[in-house]
Design a protein around this motif. Structure first.
Motif, PDB file in Angstrom:
ATOM      1  N   ASN A  12      -7.913  -3.703   7.977  1.00  0.00           N
ATOM      2  CA  ASN A  12      -7.400  -3.645   6.612  1.00  0.00           C
ATOM      3  C   ASN A  12      -6.339  -4.729   6.434  1.00  0.00           C
ATOM      4  OD1 ASN A  12      -6.261  -2.962   4.135  1.00  0.00           O
ATOM      5  ND2 ASN A  12      -5.095  -1.245   4.971  1.00  0.00           N
ATOM      6  N   ASP A  54      -1.219  -2.262   7.149  1.00  0.00           N
ATOM      7  CA  ASP A  54      -2.406  -3.031   7.539  1.00  0.00           C
ATOM      8  C   ASP A  54      -2.787  -2.697   8.974  1.00  0.00           C
ATOM      9  OD1 ASP A  54      -2.685  -4.268   5.135  1.00  0.00           O
ATOM     10  OD2 ASP A  54      -2.106  -6.262   5.812  1.00  0.00           O
ATOM     11  N   GLN A  72      -3.438   0.116  -5.982  1.00  0.00           N
ATOM     12  CA  GLN A  72      -3.577   0.791  -4.689  1.00  0.00           C
ATOM     13  C   GLN A  72      -4.788   1.712  -4.588  1.00  0.00           C
ATOM     14  OE1 GLN A  72       0.076   2.794  -3.829  1.00  0.00           O
ATOM     15  NE2 GLN A  72       1.158   0.925  -3.280  1.00  0.00           N
ATOM     16  N   GLN A  99       0.812  -1.216   0.000  1.00  0.00           N
ATOM     17  CA  GLN A  99       0.000   0.000   0.000  1.00  0.00           C
ATOM     18  C   GLN A  99       0.851   1.274   0.000  1.00  0.00           C
ATOM     19  OE1 GLN A  99      -3.804  -0.406   2.533  1.00  0.00           O
ATOM     20  NE2 GLN A  99      -2.432  -1.934   3.429  1.00  0.00           N
ATOM     21  N   TRP A 116       1.018  -3.693  -7.546  1.00  0.00           N
ATOM     22  CA  TRP A 116       1.278  -2.365  -6.980  1.00  0.00           C
ATOM     23  C   TRP A 116       0.528  -1.273  -7.713  1.00  0.00           C
ATOM     24  CZ3 TRP A 116       3.905  -6.015  -4.688  1.00  0.00           C
ATOM     25  CH2 TRP A 116       4.388  -5.787  -3.405  1.00  0.00           C
ATOM     26  N   ALA A 124      -9.508  -4.037   0.064  1.00  0.00           N
ATOM     27  CA  ALA A 124      -8.466  -5.017  -0.207  1.00  0.00           C
ATOM     28  C   ALA A 124      -8.888  -5.889  -1.384  1.00  0.00           C
ATOM     29  CB  ALA A 124      -8.221  -5.888   1.021  1.00  0.00           C
ATOM     30  N   HIS A 143      -5.105  -5.536   3.173  1.00  0.00           N
ATOM     31  CA  HIS A 143      -4.663  -5.404   1.779  1.00  0.00           C
ATOM     32  C   HIS A 143      -3.236  -5.918   1.606  1.00  0.00           C
ATOM     33  CE1 HIS A 143      -4.482  -2.902  -2.116  1.00  0.00           C
ATOM     34  NE2 HIS A 143      -3.272  -3.408  -1.967  1.00  0.00           N
ATOM     35  N   SER A 144      -2.325  -5.428   2.430  1.00  0.00           N
ATOM     36  CA  SER A 144      -0.906  -5.778   2.255  1.00  0.00           C
ATOM     37  C   SER A 144      -0.653  -7.251   2.534  1.00  0.00           C
ATOM     38  CB  SER A 144      -0.035  -4.907   3.163  1.00  0.00           C
ATOM     39  OG  SER A 144      -0.163  -3.540   2.807  1.00  0.00           O
TER      40      SER A 144
END
Length: 224
Positions: free
Chosen positions: A105, A101, A139, A66, A136, A144, A107-108
């Motif tokens: 969250n 994160d 974002q 992120q 990448w 996510a 996402h990563s």
């Protein structure tokens, strides 16, 4: 380079040599190797290396899925990574972290896990690098990425079959908390005053690279 990092680098080279199943000399003008460079998980389990183990230029990229500056690095240099890895001049070790994160969250963590699911025998280095660039570039999404979305990115990048299926199923490939802890430790060894992302480390010359110099990669490859 500390003793621990030297051991990691040595183990990584041995693992990649086994995975790639070949060795080659680089001299004169750059040519595409008839044997495609592959991907492998590092011996410590928390990095992914793409390219031939004997590539003359070998770097580590510490990156956060992120992190906008990490996205800029891929946008600016990802295609060059892919090209030079494919020619056998460069090997890249990705070491993800999940600093961003929080509060539900993930996402990563999702992106990092998908990377480890995608890596290994049967996945070419150029396809994996293409996958990283696509990851990448996502974002701006407010949520996510789903397992299905990650699997589609993998397939679109050339990573299909069983690996894409594992991504789609949400299989666990890595403990992302332990991954972040170890890769953060390595970051602190490199630069305790600025242990942020992206950080690019030259494994051959044992130094942190100034990636805000637009010509850093060209300079690194100039002696090849």
């Amino acid at each position: 380079m500390t003793a621990s990092r030297k051991m990691v680098a040595l183990g990584l080279a041995v693992l990649l040599l086994f995975t790639a199943g070949c060795s080659r000399d680089i001299a004169g003008a750059a040519k595409r190797d008839p044997v495609e460079p592959g991907t492998a998980v590092t011996e410590d389990g928390y990095g992914i290396v793409i390219g031939f183990p004997e590539a003359p230029v070998r770097i580590e990229v510490f990156t956060e899925p992120q992190c906008p500056h990490c996205a800029d690095l891929q946008a600016d240099f990802g295609a060059d990574f892919e090209r030079y890895v494919d020619m056998g001049q460069l090997a890249v070790t990705y070491r993800p972290v999940t600093f961003f994160d929080q509060d539900g969250n993930d996402h990563s963590a999702r992106v990092s896990n998908a990377m480890f699911l995608a890596a290994g025998p049967g996945t070419s280095a150029p396809d994996f690098q293409n996958f990283v660039e696509q990851l990448w570039a996502q974002q701006d999404s407010p949520e996510a990425p789903s397992n299905a979305a990650l699997a589609k990115l993998a397939t679109d990048s050339g990573i299909g079959g069983e690996r894409a299926g594992e991504i789609s199923a949400g299989s666990e490939a890595v403990d992302t908390a332990e991954m972040t802890a170890l890769n953060t430790e390595f970051l602190w060894e490199i630069d305790p005053l600025d242990a942020g992302t992206p950080t690019v480390y030259d494994l051959v010359n044992d130094e942190k690279l100034d990636i805000y110099d637009d010509n850093w990669l060209a300079k690194l490859l100039s002696s090849v």
